[in-house]
Motif scaffolding. Structure first.
Motif, PDB file in Angstrom:
ATOM      1  N   HIS A 119       0.794  -1.227   0.000  1.00 33.34           N
ATOM      2  CA  HIS A 119       0.000   0.000   0.000  1.00 33.34           C
ATOM      3  C   HIS A 119       0.829   1.282   0.000  1.00 33.34           C
ATOM      4  O   HIS A 119       0.283   2.373   0.144  1.00 33.34           O
ATOM      5  CB  HIS A 119      -0.951  -0.009   1.197  1.00 33.34           C
ATOM      6  CG  HIS A 119      -1.941  -1.117   1.136  1.00 33.34           C
ATOM      7  ND1 HIS A 119      -1.700  -2.349   1.707  1.00 33.34           N
ATOM      8  CD2 HIS A 119      -3.143  -1.197   0.538  1.00 33.34           C
ATOM      9  CE1 HIS A 119      -2.720  -3.133   1.478  1.00 33.34           C
ATOM     10  NE2 HIS A 119      -3.605  -2.471   0.769  1.00 33.34           N
ATOM     11  N   THR A 120       2.139   1.173  -0.180  1.00 35.06           N
ATOM     12  CA  THR A 120       3.014   2.347  -0.097  1.00 35.06           C
ATOM     13  C   THR A 120       2.618   3.447  -1.073  1.00 35.06           C
ATOM     14  O   THR A 120       2.502   4.602  -0.684  1.00 35.06           O
ATOM     15  CB  THR A 120       4.486   1.948  -0.313  1.00 35.06           C
ATOM     16  OG1 THR A 120       4.844   1.025   0.714  1.00 35.06           O
ATOM     17  CG2 THR A 120       5.405   3.158  -0.253  1.00 35.06           C
ATOM     18  N   GLY A 121       2.421   3.098  -2.338  1.00 38.03           N
ATOM     19  CA  GLY A 121       2.076   4.108  -3.341  1.00 38.03           C
ATOM     20  C   GLY A 121       0.836   4.880  -2.962  1.00 38.03           C
ATOM     21  O   GLY A 121       0.806   6.119  -2.993  1.00 38.03           O
ATOM     22  N   TRP A 122      -0.201   4.172  -2.607  1.00 34.80           N
ATOM     23  CA  TRP A 122      -1.468   4.805  -2.233  1.00 34.80           C
ATOM     24  C   TRP A 122      -1.297   5.655  -0.982  1.00 34.80           C
ATOM     25  O   TRP A 122      -1.754   6.801  -0.927  1.00 34.80           O
ATOM     26  CB  TRP A 122      -2.517   3.719  -2.037  1.00 34.80           C
ATOM     27  CG  TRP A 122      -3.900   4.220  -1.775  1.00 34.80           C
ATOM     28  CD1 TRP A 122      -4.532   5.247  -2.422  1.00 34.80           C
ATOM     29  CD2 TRP A 122      -4.829   3.717  -0.824  1.00 34.80           C
ATOM     30  NE1 TRP A 122      -5.804   5.408  -1.925  1.00 34.80           N
ATOM     31  CE2 TRP A 122      -6.009   4.478  -0.942  1.00 34.80           C
ATOM     32  CE3 TRP A 122      -4.792   2.691   0.113  1.00 34.80           C
ATOM     33  CZ2 TRP A 122      -7.133   4.246  -0.164  1.00 34.80           C
ATOM     34  CZ3 TRP A 122      -5.918   2.464   0.884  1.00 34.80           C
ATOM     35  CH2 TRP A 122      -7.070   3.232   0.746  1.00 34.80           C
ATOM     36  N   LEU A 123      -0.624   5.109   0.029  1.00 35.45           N
ATOM     37  CA  LEU A 123      -0.467   5.835   1.284  1.00 35.45           C
ATOM     38  C   LEU A 123       0.372   7.097   1.133  1.00 35.45           C
ATOM     39  O   LEU A 123       0.157   8.072   1.849  1.00 35.45           O
ATOM     40  CB  LEU A 123       0.146   4.925   2.352  1.00 35.45           C
ATOM     41  CG  LEU A 123      -0.802   3.872   2.915  1.00 35.45           C
ATOM     42  CD1 LEU A 123      -0.024   2.824   3.697  1.00 35.45           C
ATOM     43  CD2 LEU A 123      -1.878   4.505   3.779  1.00 35.45           C
ATOM     44  N   THR A 124       1.328   7.098   0.232  1.00 30.13           N
ATOM     45  CA  THR A 124       2.197   8.262   0.093  1.00 30.13           C
ATOM     46  C   THR A 124       1.657   9.296  -0.891  1.00 30.13           C
ATOM     47  O   THR A 124       2.073  10.447  -0.847  1.00 30.13           O
ATOM     48  CB  THR A 124       3.619   7.849  -0.319  1.00 30.13           C
ATOM     49  OG1 THR A 124       3.572   7.080  -1.514  1.00 30.13           O
ATOM     50  CG2 THR A 124       4.290   7.052   0.786  1.00 30.13           C
ATOM     51  N   ARG A 125       0.751   8.919  -1.781  1.00 34.12           N
ATOM     52  CA  ARG A 125       0.277   9.911  -2.751  1.00 34.12           C
ATOM     53  C   ARG A 125      -1.155  10.384  -2.493  1.00 34.12           C
ATOM     54  O   ARG A 125      -1.555  11.407  -3.016  1.00 34.12           O
ATOM     55  CB  ARG A 125       0.449   9.380  -4.173  1.00 34.12           C
ATOM     56  CG  ARG A 125      -0.652   8.601  -4.719  1.00 34.12           C
ATOM     57  CD  ARG A 125      -0.470   8.146  -6.168  1.00 34.12           C
ATOM     58  NE  ARG A 125      -1.314   6.984  -6.323  1.00 34.12           N
ATOM     59  CZ  ARG A 125      -0.918   5.742  -6.186  1.00 34.12           C
ATOM     60  NH1 ARG A 125       0.339   5.480  -5.967  1.00 34.12           N
ATOM     61  NH2 ARG A 125      -1.774   4.765  -6.288  1.00 34.12           N
ATOM     62  N   ALA A 126      -1.928   9.672  -1.703  1.00 34.23           N
ATOM     63  CA  ALA A 126      -3.328  10.038  -1.494  1.00 34.23           C
ATOM     64  C   ALA A 126      -3.569  10.403  -0.033  1.00 34.23           C
ATOM     65  O   ALA A 126      -3.465   9.540   0.837  1.00 34.23           O
ATOM     66  CB  ALA A 126      -4.238   8.877  -1.911  1.00 34.23           C
ATOM     67  N   PRO A 127      -3.895  11.657   0.257  1.00 33.03           N
ATOM     68  CA  PRO A 127      -4.080  12.065   1.658  1.00 33.03           C
ATOM     69  C   PRO A 127      -5.226  11.340   2.358  1.00 33.03           C
ATOM     70  O   PRO A 127      -5.217  11.201   3.572  1.00 33.03           O
ATOM     71  CB  PRO A 127      -4.334  13.568   1.580  1.00 33.03           C
ATOM     72  CG  PRO A 127      -4.636  13.874   0.166  1.00 33.03           C
ATOM     73  CD  PRO A 127      -4.082  12.769  -0.671  1.00 33.03           C
ATOM     74  N   GLU A 128      -6.200  10.843   1.602  1.00 32.06           N
ATOM     75  CA  GLU A 128      -7.331  10.141   2.216  1.00 32.06           C
ATOM     76  C   GLU A 128      -7.022   8.677   2.516  1.00 32.06           C
ATOM     77  O   GLU A 128      -7.793   7.999   3.205  1.00 32.06           O
ATOM     78  CB  GLU A 128      -8.582  10.240   1.331  1.00 32.06           C
ATOM     79  CG  GLU A 128      -8.532   9.417   0.055  1.00 32.06           C
ATOM     80  CD  GLU A 128      -7.785  10.053  -1.110  1.00 32.06           C
ATOM     81  OE1 GLU A 128      -7.813   9.460  -2.190  1.00 32.06           O
ATOM     82  OE2 GLU A 128      -7.159  11.126  -0.950  1.00 32.06           O
ATOM     83  N   ALA A 129      -5.892   8.159   2.016  1.00 34.71           N
ATOM     84  CA  ALA A 129      -5.582   6.742   2.168  1.00 34.71           C
ATOM     85  C   ALA A 129      -5.451   6.331   3.635  1.00 34.71           C
ATOM     86  O   ALA A 129      -5.989   5.293   4.040  1.00 34.71           O
ATOM     87  CB  ALA A 129      -4.315   6.393   1.400  1.00 34.71           C
ATOM     88  N   GLY A 130      -4.724   7.088   4.421  1.00 35.57           N
ATOM     89  CA  GLY A 130      -4.540   6.745   5.828  1.00 35.57           C
ATOM     90  C   GLY A 130      -5.845   6.644   6.585  1.00 35.57           C
ATOM     91  O   GLY A 130      -6.115   5.626   7.238  1.00 35.57           O
ATOM     92  N   PRO A 131      -6.699   7.679   6.511  1.00 34.01           N
ATOM     93  CA  PRO A 131      -7.985   7.573   7.209  1.00 34.01           C
ATOM     94  C   PRO A 131      -8.853   6.418   6.702  1.00 34.01           C
ATOM     95  O   PRO A 131      -9.569   5.786   7.484  1.00 34.01           O
ATOM     96  CB  PRO A 131      -8.648   8.927   6.934  1.00 34.01           C
ATOM     97  CG  PRO A 131      -7.494   9.858   6.759  1.00 34.01           C
ATOM     98  CD  PRO A 131      -6.435   9.044   6.046  1.00 34.01           C
TER      99      PRO A 131
END
Length: 155
Positions: A119-131
């Motif tokens: 999930h690194t790509g998503w977590l680092t480029r999308a601010p909504e990914a973490g929540p």
């Protein structure tokens, strides 16, 4: 003694725990705890513990009200175990607040696990990914907590 089935108790417990999750996570959480719960050290741990305590109280009250009003016949030892699972896993996720895009060895364990599972790509480029990862983690564990709560024979 209640005549409810484990399936009925599970459906009710999941619905109630999920609704109470929303109330506990957003309405019962103090702003200062929301800001501090991901910080390192005592301040972050204490803020997260306060949040999880109020969150768990909301879930427990909602579950007790549903048990009484719907005559679910919950076994309260099992319900307590379910609430403990919800609380502990909630704490683990909420300590990650503000850290989901981190990739280093000092990132919280759950964040490191998210990165290790691709999930690194998503977590680092999308601010909504973490929540979104946070909320999906909570809901998955709430399902497990509801299953524990509902299992076995009714009282």
């Amino acid at each position: 003694m209640s005549n409810t089935t484990a399936g009925t108790r599970f459906a009710a417990a999941y619905a109630v725990l999920t609704a109470a999750h929303e109330v506990g996570d957003y309405w019962a959480q103090r702003d200062k705890d929301a800001i501090a719960k991901g910080k390192p050290g005592h301040e972050g741990r204490a803020a997260c513990a306060r949040h999880v305590a109020s969150y768990t109280a909301v879930q427990a009250l909602a579950l007790a009200a549903a048990d009484k009003s719907l005559a679910l016949g919950l076994n309260w030892r099992r319900a307590t175990a379910g609430l403990a699972i919800s609380a502990l896993t909630h704490y683990a996720a909420d300590r990650c607040a503000g850290h989901w895009a981190e990739t280093g060895p000092d990132a919280p364990a759950l964040v490191r696990a998210a990165h290790r599972t691709g999930h690194t790509g998503w977590l680092t480029r999308a601010p909504e990914a973490g929540p979104l990862m946070d909320q999906s983690w909570h809901k998955g564990w709430i399902a497990f907590a509801a299953a524990i709560t509902a299992g076995g024979r009714s009282r």
